[in-house]
Motif scaffolding. Structure first.
Motif, short mmCIF file in Angstrom:
data_model
loop_
_atom_site.label_atom_id
_atom_site.label_comp_id
_atom_site.label_asym_id
_atom_site.label_seq_id
_atom_site.Cartn_x
_atom_site.Cartn_y
_atom_site.Cartn_z
N GLN A 1 0.83 -1.21 0.00
CA GLN A 1 0.00 0.00 0.00
C GLN A 1 0.87 1.26 0.00
OE1 GLN A 1 -3.64 0.59 -0.06
NE2 GLN A 1 -2.52 2.41 -0.69
N SER A 2 1.91 1.25 0.82
CA SER A 2 2.83 2.39 0.88
C SER A 2 3.50 2.62 -0.48
CB SER A 2 3.89 2.14 1.96
OG SER A 2 4.88 3.13 1.94
N VAL B 1 0.24 -11.91 -3.61
CA VAL B 1 -0.87 -11.91 -4.58
C VAL B 1 -2.17 -11.49 -3.89
CG1 VAL B 1 -2.26 -13.36 -6.12
CG2 VAL B 1 0.23 -13.59 -6.10
N SER B 2 -2.42 -12.01 -2.70
CA SER B 2 -3.64 -11.63 -1.97
C SER B 2 -3.65 -10.13 -1.67
CB SER B 2 -3.75 -12.41 -0.66
OG SER B 2 -3.89 -13.79 -0.92
N SER B 3 -2.49 -9.57 -1.34
CA SER B 3 -2.40 -8.13 -1.08
C SER B 3 -2.75 -7.34 -2.32
CB SER B 3 -1.00 -7.76 -0.59
OG SER B 3 -0.70 -8.38 0.63
N LEU C 1 -5.75 -4.65 -2.88
CA LEU C 1 -5.38 -3.23 -2.95
C LEU C 1 -5.61 -2.57 -4.31
CD1 LEU C 1 -2.00 -3.44 -1.00
CD2 LEU C 1 -4.11 -2.38 -0.17
N VAL C 2 -5.59 -3.34 -5.40
CA VAL C 2 -5.65 -2.72 -6.73
C VAL C 2 -6.72 -3.37 -7.60
CG1 VAL C 2 -3.21 -2.05 -6.71
CG2 VAL C 2 -3.86 -4.25 -7.72
N ASP C 3 -7.22 -2.58 -8.55
CA ASP C 3 -8.03 -3.14 -9.63
C ASP C 3 -7.06 -3.60 -10.71
OD1 ASP C 3 -10.49 -2.51 -8.43
OD2 ASP C 3 -10.35 -0.45 -9.18
N PHE C 4 -7.22 -4.79 -11.21
CA PHE C 4 -6.29 -5.28 -12.23
C PHE C 4 -7.03 -6.11 -13.26
CE2 PHE C 4 -6.37 -8.41 -8.80
CZ PHE C 4 -6.56 -9.60 -9.48
#
Length: 397
Positions: A86-87, A143-145, A149-152
């Motif tokens: 995230q950072s 991968v779970s993170s 966290l993102v749309d992909f």
């Protein structure tokens, strides 16, 4: 449960780790024989037993693993990876919002707090590079993170921990939807065709973005350009779009021909008006000297190590010789773009190679520009080896 090991660090190296050095290296460890299973969590302590850091065991050509935390009780779990990613994502916000660039680095290993893997963004797709079996054991967490966290559109991976750190041939698709390749990404308005599921490399080296833009905007207009070790011809495309009179791309790999044609074509450039040559670069230098061919702009971006049938090249031993070859076929007033991604020496040593090359040929030069990694390839000052890219624009006087 993930195995946990305590590693005792020799007193003379303890200060280095206290100051933030992130790489676990053999010479520092007293009980390295205790390391058995890659992916084990390790607690680094001083010889007295006092806590230094937590890390993981993962064999790379660089060392034995990487530090993860200097907080004694911090858990290395899904939440830990999420926070680091995230950072990193927040630090690339301006890249995500840029319309003229759609490929860049999202997570740069130790520069973003976890050594051993990187994540790149390619217009909605993410590519994870794993550099050891140890870090690969954390695949689910990473991968779970990303999924959270993102749309992909899709996620791909490159496993680069075969013998000598070589890539493991595999279907690299992980999750999401499969891409249709070539996937055309943008970089400073230039189109590049990429393939995220065809071997170790995607068709573009993202760390050279600033160098390509500088060639296009400042050095190419009206110039004859020689691009050596040209791979898919990305520098040649940048030069052609910058108004080069003609580009010549030379690479020993057979695939370089269709790949370079493809890169010119996705930018609407007539590839038949350019020279694309499949040949050993050192043979081409001999040919150019024999024919008294000279160029206004010569680009040198060799791999750190290369071997063809007749030539072995090592950046550490042979870069000066390569520079001398280039100097001899560069016009007076012309420019050599000398680049290396070899992390075994710094910019100071690289500049020394340039100085010696010109001196031994009785020539003069000036450094017109210099580059290291672009800002999305974050590094930490405690690990200068991580800032591996060195590029000099050398003007022949």
């Amino acid at each position: 449960m993930r195995p946990q090991i305590t590693l005792k660090i020799k007193n003379k190296f303890a200060k280095k780790y206290r100051q933030g050095y992130p790489l676990i290296f053999k010479e520092a460890i007293i009980n390295s024989n205790d390391l058995k299973e890659e992916g084990s969590l390790v607690t680094l302590t001083e010889e007295s037993g006092s806590f230094l850091a937590t890390g993981y065991y993962g064999l790379q050509n660089k060392g034995y693993g990487w530090l993860l935390s200097r907080k004694e009780n911090e858990k290395i779990d899904q939440t830990f990876f999420e926070k680091k990613l995230q950072s990193a994502l927040s630090k690339r916000a301006k890249f995500f919002s840029a319309s003229d660039t759609t490929a860049f680095r999202v997570f740069n290993g130790e520069g973003d707090g976890i050594g051993g893997f990187t994540v790149d963004f390619y217009d909605g797709y993410y590519v994870i590079n794993w550099y050891s079996e140890g870090i690969y054991t954390f695949k689910n967490e990473v991968v779970s993170s990303l999924e959270k966290l993102v749309d992909f559109k899709g996620i791909y991976e490159k496993k680069r921990f075969n013998t000598e750190g070589k890539y493991i041939e595999d279907d690299d698709f992980v999750t999401g939807e499969r891409g249709e390749f070539p996937l055309v990404i943008k970089e400073n308005g230039i189109n590049f065709a990429t393939d995220l599921n065809e071997g170790a490399m995607t068709g573009i080296f993202l760390d050279q973005r600033d160098v390509r833009r500088t060639i296009r905007d400042k050095y190419a207009q009206g110039k004859t350009v020689l691009n050596t070790f040209s791979y898919t011809g990305a520098f040649s495309v940048a030069a052609a779009l910058g108004g080069a009179a003609k580009t010549t791309s030379v690479d020993v790999a057979n695939r370089s021909l269709p790949k370079t044609i493809e890169q010119f074509s996705v930018n609407g450039i007539d590839y038949e008006a350019q020279d694309i040559i499949v040949e050993d670069v050192f043979h081409y230098f001999k040919y150019a000297k024999k024919k008294e061919k000279k160029f206004d702009l010569v680009i040198l971006d060799p791999p750190s190590f290369a071997r063809t049938k007749k030539v072995k090249f090592s950046a550490a031993k042979d870069y000066k010789k390569l520079l001398k070859e280039a100097v001899e076929i560069t016009e007076k007033g012309g420019v050599i773009v000398a680049s290396t991604n070899f992390s075994g020496f710094g910019m100071g040593k690289f500049k020394q190679f340039a100085e010696e090359a010109f001196k031994e040929l009785g020539g003069k030069y000036k450094i017109a520009e210099e580059f290291s990694l672009p800002e999305d390839f974050r590094t930490v000052k405690e690990y200068p080896e991580g800032n591996y890219l060195k590029v000099l624009f050398l003007q022949k006087l």
